[in-house]
Motif scaffolding. Structure first.
Motif, short mmCIF file in Angstrom:
data_model
loop_
_atom_site.label_atom_id
_atom_site.label_comp_id
_atom_site.label_asym_id
_atom_site.label_seq_id
_atom_site.Cartn_x
_atom_site.Cartn_y
_atom_site.Cartn_z
N ASP A 1 0.85 -1.18 0.00
CA ASP A 1 0.00 0.00 0.00
C ASP A 1 0.88 1.24 0.00
O ASP A 1 1.87 1.30 0.74
N LEU A 2 0.54 2.23 -0.81
CA LEU A 2 1.30 3.48 -0.83
C LEU A 2 1.36 4.13 0.55
O LEU A 2 2.35 4.75 0.91
N LEU B 1 3.76 12.13 -0.65
CA LEU B 1 2.85 11.08 -1.11
C LEU B 1 1.88 11.63 -2.15
O LEU B 1 1.57 10.97 -3.15
N ARG B 2 1.41 12.85 -1.92
CA ARG B 2 0.51 13.49 -2.88
C ARG B 2 1.21 13.68 -4.23
O ARG B 2 0.64 13.44 -5.29
N CYS B 3 2.48 14.07 -4.17
CA CYS B 3 3.27 14.27 -5.38
C CYS B 3 3.45 12.95 -6.14
O CYS B 3 3.34 12.90 -7.37
N TYR B 4 3.72 11.87 -5.42
CA TYR B 4 3.89 10.54 -6.03
C TYR B 4 2.59 10.09 -6.67
O TYR B 4 2.57 9.59 -7.80
N GLU C 1 0.17 11.95 -7.82
CA GLU C 1 -0.10 12.76 -9.01
C GLU C 1 0.70 12.26 -10.22
O GLU C 1 0.20 12.21 -11.34
N ALA C 2 1.97 11.88 -9.97
CA ALA C 2 2.80 11.36 -11.06
C ALA C 2 2.25 10.02 -11.56
O ALA C 2 2.25 9.74 -12.76
N LEU C 3 1.78 9.17 -10.63
CA LEU C 3 1.22 7.87 -11.01
C LEU C 3 -0.08 8.02 -11.79
O LEU C 3 -0.45 7.14 -12.57
N ALA C 4 -0.79 9.14 -11.56
CA ALA C 4 -2.07 9.35 -12.24
C ALA C 4 -1.90 9.82 -13.68
O ALA C 4 -2.87 9.86 -14.45
N ARG C 5 -0.68 10.15 -14.10
CA ARG C 5 -0.44 10.60 -15.48
C ARG C 5 -0.60 9.43 -16.46
O ARG C 5 -0.25 8.30 -16.13
N PRO C 6 -1.07 9.71 -17.65
CA PRO C 6 -1.24 8.62 -18.63
C PRO C 6 0.09 8.15 -19.22
O PRO C 6 0.19 7.04 -19.72
N GLN C 7 1.11 9.02 -19.19
CA GLN C 7 2.42 8.63 -19.72
C GLN C 7 3.51 9.41 -19.01
O GLN C 7 3.26 10.39 -18.31
N GLY C 8 4.76 8.95 -19.18
CA GLY C 8 5.89 9.62 -18.55
C GLY C 8 6.77 8.62 -17.82
O GLY C 8 6.45 7.43 -17.70
N TYR D 1 17.98 -0.50 18.25
CA TYR D 1 17.21 -0.28 17.03
C TYR D 1 16.37 -1.52 16.72
O TYR D 1 16.78 -2.63 17.03
N TYR D 2 15.21 -1.29 16.11
CA TYR D 2 14.40 -2.43 15.68
C TYR D 2 13.58 -2.00 14.47
O TYR D 2 12.72 -1.13 14.55
N GLY D 3 13.88 -2.59 13.32
CA GLY D 3 13.19 -2.22 12.09
C GLY D 3 13.84 -1.00 11.44
O GLY D 3 14.82 -0.45 11.94
N ARG D 4 13.28 -0.59 10.31
CA ARG D 4 13.82 0.57 9.59
C ARG D 4 12.70 1.47 9.07
O ARG D 4 11.55 1.06 8.96
N LEU D 5 13.05 2.72 8.77
CA LEU D 5 12.12 3.64 8.15
C LEU D 5 12.80 4.29 6.96
O LEU D 5 14.04 4.35 6.89
N ALA D 6 11.99 4.76 6.01
CA ALA D 6 12.53 5.32 4.78
C ALA D 6 12.56 6.84 4.84
O ALA D 6 11.67 7.48 5.40
N LEU D 7 13.62 7.42 4.25
CA LEU D 7 13.73 8.86 4.04
C LEU D 7 13.58 9.10 2.54
O LEU D 7 14.19 8.39 1.74
N PHE D 8 12.79 10.11 2.17
CA PHE D 8 12.52 10.37 0.76
C PHE D 8 12.87 11.80 0.37
O PHE D 8 12.63 12.74 1.14
N GLU D 9 13.42 11.94 -0.83
CA GLU D 9 13.68 13.24 -1.44
C GLU D 9 12.99 13.21 -2.81
O GLU D 9 13.36 12.40 -3.67
N LEU D 10 11.97 14.06 -3.01
CA LEU D 10 11.20 14.03 -4.26
C LEU D 10 11.46 15.28 -5.09
O LEU D 10 11.47 16.39 -4.56
N LEU D 11 11.66 15.07 -6.38
CA LEU D 11 11.89 16.18 -7.31
C LEU D 11 10.93 16.05 -8.49
O LEU D 11 11.20 15.33 -9.46
N PRO D 12 9.76 16.75 -8.43
CA PRO D 12 8.89 16.77 -9.60
C PRO D 12 9.51 17.65 -10.68
O PRO D 12 10.14 18.67 -10.39
N ILE D 13 9.37 17.24 -11.92
CA ILE D 13 9.99 17.99 -13.02
C ILE D 13 9.05 19.12 -13.44
O ILE D 13 8.10 18.94 -14.20
#
Length: 467
Positions: A200-201, A211-214, A216-223, A399-411
């Motif tokens: 699940d996203l 997440l909103r940015c991701y 929106e990119a997934l909703a595009r028909p192409q790219g 420590y127990y488990g991991r978490l993700a760090l994200f850097e997003l660059l919309p074009i």
């Protein structure tokens, strides 16, 4: 008690993920990580013909104890005391079970001058696995090769393969890679996802804006959507989550992978096979004739793959793939170095995601540390509350488990023009920052300030604020 009964008890404990603390003629004492299952207790009572006592322990304590001397002693008692080949079979099974129990992603079998060293990669860090591997190095490696249908007589050349094994009454999948070293063949086992899982996203851990940015990119028909980062940074899971969000009967989803890491019902997943000539280029070209709506490429490895992917992204397909780069802005430069013209890249690329996985602090034992405020104002205006990993029965390491760090660059449009004009890397970085790009290090500081990880862990994985 005869060996048959002992083996039955061992099998039951493996099935219910229980560990044996004590076993005598009068009592069987076990520990589990969840509330005891009535069916498990009845089965153990029938097999042991004695009183069964069950304790509930934290999962991390179960994992740690699984490699302690009593557990190893029980394993030795249940193992067949026959030839080396038989003990190697049992030892491989026990090692794979230990890796599954301790959430390992990889197992390293490393021949040394003094014998065989076995290490598990857990939450991105290698940990020695205690146990007796004396005198079984050759037979153990041979057993792994047999499982993967590799040539056991070939010890001078690297080999790769896959195998599936029934453990804990479940089919588990593994990938193996062998390599000749000074003291013999080294083998690395990657644990693969063998069953369909709920992807699940919302479970990625992305901040709401990202997440909103991701989406929106997934909703595009192409790219083209690219997820970047080093090996083991969670790129594949991010891609699968996006693919899962698009997976509905109205779309034809296809993937090219090496190997297929997570089975996804409804997605046409193709695994490449270089030995038979089924490589990325051939499969990708064939896919374009399969009327796809969405294509996922496991990895863009060279200019030819990149060119095919970008052309597909320009001709009515949404393409998702990964690239081994350190940041979003570096990705733009790398594709140019692969020979992709700026004007092609500018029209196809829609989003770049860079990510890393950092170890998560155990909430039971983390301790507040000093407040630091030596970061540049542009990076982090103000102070950061840091935390110390101490260790307890729930985690042992802090420590127990991991978490993700994200850097997003919309074009954006300005970035698109700059890419098309073959702007320098510095110019691209400046434009990205003007868009409000948060670096991976800044995202790491947010996680530190929330008490989710430590500053030392962010520095270890991401680098310093200068890196």
């Amino acid at each position: 008690m005869n060996s048959e009964n002992q083996r039955t008890i061992q099998t039951l404990c493996q099935r219910y993920q229980a560990i044996i603390l004590e076993h005598s003629a009068q009592r069987l004492h076990v520990a589990v990580s969840e509330m005891p299952d009535h069916q498990m207790i009845e089965a153990l009572r029938f097999a042991s013909q004695c009183e069964v006592e069950v304790e509930c322990w934290p999962q991390a304590r179960i994992e740690q104890y699984g490699q302690s001397e009593p557990a190893r002693q029980m394993a030795r008692e249940s193992a067949p005391d026959e030839a080396h080949s038989a003990s190697a079979v049992e030892l491989v099974n026990q090692t794979l079970l230990a890796a599954l129990q301790r959430r390992a992603s990889d197992i390293h079998f490393e021949p040394q001058a003094s014998g065989l060293r076995v290490r598990l990669r857990i939450d991105g860090v290698l940990h020695p696995l205690k146990g007796s591997y004396d005198g079984v190095t050759a037979s153990l490696i041979a057993r792994l090769k047999i499982l993967a249908n590799l040539d056991i007589a070939e010890r001078r050349m690297p080999q790769d393969g896959q195998f599936t094994l029934e453990l804990n009454a479940k089919n588990e999948s593994f990938r193996i890679s062998t390599l000749p070293t000074r003291f013999g063949e080294k083998a690395v086992i990657r644990l693969l996802q063998s069953e369909t899982v709920a992807i699940d996203l919302n479970k990625l851990g992305m901040p709401d804006d990202a997440l909103r940015c991701y989406r929106e990119a997934l909703a595009r028909p192409q790219g083209l959507i690219l997820v970047t980062g080093p090996t083991g940074s969670g790129k594949t899971f991010t891609l699968y989550s996006g693919l899962s969000a698009l997976n509905h009967p109205g779309q034809n989803l296809c993937s090219v992978e090496d190997p297929v890491e997570i089975p996804l019902p409804g997605v046409n997943q193709t695994q490449i096979n270089s030995k038979s000539g089924l490589d990325f280029h051939r499969v990708l070209r064939a896919l374009l004739r399969q009327d796809p709506d969405v294509i996922m490429l496991g990895e863009i490895r060279d200019g030819e793959t990149a060119e095919i992917a970008i052309k597909a992204a320009q001709t009515g397909h949404l393409v998702l793939s990964t690239l081994h780069t350190n940041s979003t802005s570096e990705t733009l430069t790398r594709l140019g170095q692969m020979g992709i013209p700026g004007y092609l890249l500018a029209s196809a690329l829609k989003l770049v995601i860079a990510q890393r996985l950092v170890r998560r602090l155990c909430p039971h034992c983390r301790q507040p540390d000093q407040v630091v405020s030596h970061f540049p104002a542009a990076l982090w205006p103000g102070s950061v509350q840091t935390w110390r990993a101490t260790g307890c029965d729930h985690c042992f390491s802090g420590y127990y488990g991991r978490l993700a760090l994200f850097e997003l660059l919309p074009i954006s449009e300005p970035l698109q023009h700059a890419i098309a004009a073959n702007a320098t890397p510095d110019e691209l970085v400046t434009l990205a920052q003007q868009q409000g790009l948060n670096s991976l290090f800044t995202e790491g500081l947010h996680a530190v300030n929330r008490g989710e990880t430590s500053l030392e862990e962010v520095n270890r994985i991401v680098g310093s604020c200068d890196g």
